[in-house]
Enzyme design. Structure first.
Site, PDB file in Angstrom:
ATOM      1  CB  THR A 752      -0.677   0.078   1.172  1.00  0.00           C
ATOM      2  OG1 THR A 752      -0.050  -0.190   2.344  1.00  0.00           O
ATOM      3  CG2 THR A 752      -1.827  -1.145   1.187  1.00  0.00           C
ATOM      4  CB  CYS A 753       3.665   2.394  -1.590  1.00  0.00           C
ATOM      5  SG  CYS A 753       4.692   4.121  -1.883  1.00  0.00           S
TER       6      CYS A 753
END
Length: 782
Positions: A752-753
């Site tokens: 989750t970037c």
């Protein structure tokens, strides 16, 4: 039958020739036919000879003195003519009229009368040195007119030798000219009389209406070898015509429209040439003389042939006039240097490149002496006019664009008068263009203005650092301008070396970044960081950038990168991550501010912020979101519980069940004028908006490396989902769409970037629909 002596100047003919003429007259009086002896006779009718194609030769015994009178080339003509005269006898062919001996005599007498007159006229000019015809035309040994040597072209058709009835109106003259020109176009060889339109009246004639279109076309048909001397062309339109080897001596071309008219190898001496102000393109003069011709102050004389002026008085014009000499040409000047006269006569930058300055300067360099003399006369007139600085100010640029260049710089008089004018011009340039971009330099600017600015910086070296914005622009355009000369580039490079050696500049170039990395500029490549601009506020701050970057930032496009430079403090490179470009430009480098703001106004991302965060309800948050778009990195983070809760409250009504509500979707379409757009166009806009909100949620703006505001991630993913529903074709693939969606929420083990997601989506949009991305994504994030 008598031979008329009207065309013969007996006062210049030697006695022996006079005796010959007398003898010829006597032969004619007594009946020249009696001297003709038939050697051969063929009794055949004329019709029979024409049918058979045969002819019976008849030789005529003429007195040898008469034969010797003719030129060798004319003896052949005489013999050929005589032997074709037939002595036709009666052959009892009914209805056929015979040619009698008396008719033969008349035919020969007429032939001889013509040639004797011509040969005697020719003899006058060849043997006695009689004065040439008007306008410098004389008759040579081959009966062809010539023009005096020197710098005068061989033109001017000879005057007609026989009088004909003249047309009575401009329309009749136009009809006659049309007939002659079309015959010439058809290949017919016209006589001098055919081409004689002296004293013609073409007033108010539009030549495009009487001639075929081919005469108005580029490289089209030419009006060649016509004599228009003493003719009237007042209020006529001769635009786009090409006159070659024509004579216009003493003609009046007043208020004539001659747009793009070409005069080549022609005699236009003593012409009143005041063409109409409606002339859009200047006429051209190629190898053409204009002695004592009055020329407008907006003419192009690049192909004119100048001769020494005579002592003629200036021409008289209605209302009076003031004139100066340009070689043997007259140039009209204003009676008084009023504001309108200054603009009309001197301001070619305001008058489509036309002025008396450009007219004089249009002459070839071989007439440098004549050009300098005319410019000195002009300067004397201006000096005598006692013009104020305010009156000269609008034409300073035009004046220096011509007078600050050779050959006029050789004149002490011109240099003395121009010095203060050039100083004021330079001061105005420094004041105007240090903080804004120079206009994109065209050929005129590159060849006439940039060299003057270089010369001014050379004289005032302190201005290089006090006005480094202007100085760097001048050097940039000198080094990149395709129309700049090698001399201009060499002088620009030399001046820049002086600039780099200045104590305020030199500390910034020895950091292994500048130019060729050793402190010297590398002009062999536009990618080298050769340019160094000093801050307008802090002498310790500078910007280092390449030729290409400087060019694009001065004249940006939607794809221009606004962070592709080094920001230096005390010579050291500092990060621009947390510096707002608009604040940097406003405070330190204002030369870029106007261009940056102009591009920023075309970015419409802020409209969505105003929809979601109205200033009435969420004023502080609205300002935080807008401020974040002005820099690449934000120090404000919205990951604390209070901020997360507040954002969730704001965005929840917009995302029922994680998708855009119909009402909010319609608000977006309305804000971006997409109500009637295609589904693909709507999808592209939503995709770019999703990219921007992904950036908001990343560590660069409101998130951190380990956390980000969930409401912003969810809203970005909802925008992307709607784009997929509208047009899956704009996505790289369904797999890529799924990957981006999983990364927004950390589903299926995805990393989750959102920073990675934002960069990936931005690259895709820039490749496939860049104009949409450029209209939305904030400049600082681009």
């Amino acid at each position: 039958m008598k031979i008329s002596s009207g065309a013969i100047n007996f006062s210049t003919i030697p006695n022996q020739v006079k005796k010959l003429i007398t003898s010829i007259r006597e032969h004619t009086k007594n009946g020249l036919a009696s001297k003709i002896t038939s050697v051969k006779n063929t009794h055949a009718s004329l019709n029979e000879k024409l049918k058979t194609g045969k002819s019976s030769s008849i030789e005529f015994a003429l007195p040898q003195k008469i034969k010797d009178f003719f030129q060798p080339k004319d003896k052949n003509t005489l013999n050929k003519t005589l032997i074709t005269v037939k002595n036709i006898k009666d052959t009892n062919n009914a209805g056929k009229k015979n040619i009698s001996a008396e008719d033969v005599s008349k035919m020969n007498a007429a032939f001889m009368r013509k040639h004797i007159a011509n040969q005697t006229c020719d003899y006058n000019y060849r043997m006695t040195g009689a004065a040439p015809l008007p306008g410098g035309v004389s008759v040579s040994a081959n009966n062809r007119p010539t023009v005096s040597e020197g710098r005068t072209p061989p033109v001017s058709p000879s005057l007609s030798l026989q009088a004909t009835s003249s047309p009575s109106s401009p329309a009749d003259w136009a009809k006659k000219l049309t007939d002659a020109v079309l015959r010439q176009k058809a290949g017919e060889t016209l006589t001098a009389a055919d081409r004689d339109f002296s004293n013609a009246d073409f007033r108010n004639i539009t030549f495009s209406k009487i001639l075929p279109p081919s005469f108005m076309e580029r490289d089209g048909d030419i009006i060649k070898g016509f004599n228009f001397s003493n003719s009237k062309f007042t209020y006529s339109d001769i635009s786009h015509l090409h006159f070659d080897e024509c004579r216009f001596t003493y003609s009046t071309l007043s208020d004539v429209v001659c747009s793009n008219t070409k005069f080549s190898n022609s005699d236009m001496n003593e012409v009143f040439l005041q063409y109409s102000i409606t002339t859009q393109q200047q006429p051209s003069f190629i190898d053409t003389t204009l002695k004592n011709t009055l020329i407008r102050h907006k003419a192009n004389l690049s192909g004119v042939i100048l001769n020494e002026p005579d002592n003629s008085s200036p021409p008289s014009v209605s209302g009076g006039g003031n004139f100066i000499r340009l070689g043997d040409i007259w140039l009209q000047m204003p009676l008084l240097w009023t504001e309108n006269a200054v603009d009309g006569f001197l301001n070619h930058e305001h008058n489509n490149g036309k002025s008396i300055l450009m007219t004089i300067d249009s002459l070839p360099d071989k007439y440098s002496q004549e050009k300098v003399q005319a410019m000195e006369d002009l300067v004397k007139s201006l000096r005598g006019g006692r013009l104020t600085e305010a009156c000269i100010r609008p034409v300073e640029s035009s004046l220096v664009s011509v007078l600050a260049h050779p050959p006029y710089t050789q004149s002490a008089l011109i240099r003395e008068w121009l010095g203060p004018v050039q100083e004021r011009f330079f001061a105005h340039q420094c004041q105007t263009y240090n903080d804004v971009p120079l206009p994109t330099p065209d050929t005129y600017y590159q060849q006439r203005i940039l060299p003057v600015l270089l010369d001014s910086f050379d004289r005032n070296s302190a201005a290089m650092t006090t006005h480094s914005g202007l100085f760097n622009q001048v050097i940039l355009h000198c080094m990149t301008g395709v129309d700049c000369t090698d001399g201009t580039r060499q002088k620009a490079a030399a001046l820049y070396e002086q600039y780099l050696a200045h104590p305020a500049v030199s500390p910034h170039i020895h950091n292994g970044l500048f130019g060729n990395y050793d402190g010297s500029p590398d002009w062999t490549t536009r990618a080298a960081d050769n340019f160094l601009l000093l801050s307008s506020q802090d002498s310790d701050t500078a910007m280092m950038l390449s030729t290409d970057t400087l060019l694009t930032m001065l004249n940006p496009t939607p794809d221009t990168a606004w962070d592709n430079f080094y920001l230096l403090r005390a010579g050291e490179n500092v990060s621009t991550a947390q510096i707002s470009p608009v604040e940097l430009f406003r405070h330190d480098f204002p030369v870029f501010l106007a261009a940056f703001n102009q591009q920023a106004t075309q970015r419409r991302f802020g409209e969505l912020i105003d929809i979601i965060l109205s200033t009435e309800e969420h004023g502080e948050l609205n300002q935080q979101f807008i401020a974040a778009t002005n820099q690449k990195h934000s120090t404000v983070k919205l990951i604390d519980d209070a901020s997360v809760s507040r954002l969730a409250t704001i965005f929840a009504p917009l995302l029922p069940e994680g998708k855009l509500s119909p009402a909010h979707y319609q608000h977006i379409l309305s804000a971006y004028h997409l109500t009637d757009a295609t589904p693909q166009k709507q999808a592209e806009t939503l995709f770019c908006l999703s990219t921007a909100f992904a950036r908001y949620s990343s560590s660069a703006i409101f998130g951190t490396e380990h956390d980000s505001p969930p409401a912003l991630r969810g809203y970005a993913e909802a925008l992307m989902q709607k784009a997929w529903e509208l047009s899956p074709a704009i996505f790289p693939s369904s797999e890529q769409f799924t990957d981006w969606s999983d990364r927004f929420h950390g589903l299926h083990g995805a990393f989750t970037c959102t920073s990675v997601v934002a960069d990936s989506m931005q690259r895709h949009a820039r490749k496939y629909f860049p104009s949409v991305l450029s209209s939305i994504l904030p400049l600082a994030w681009a």
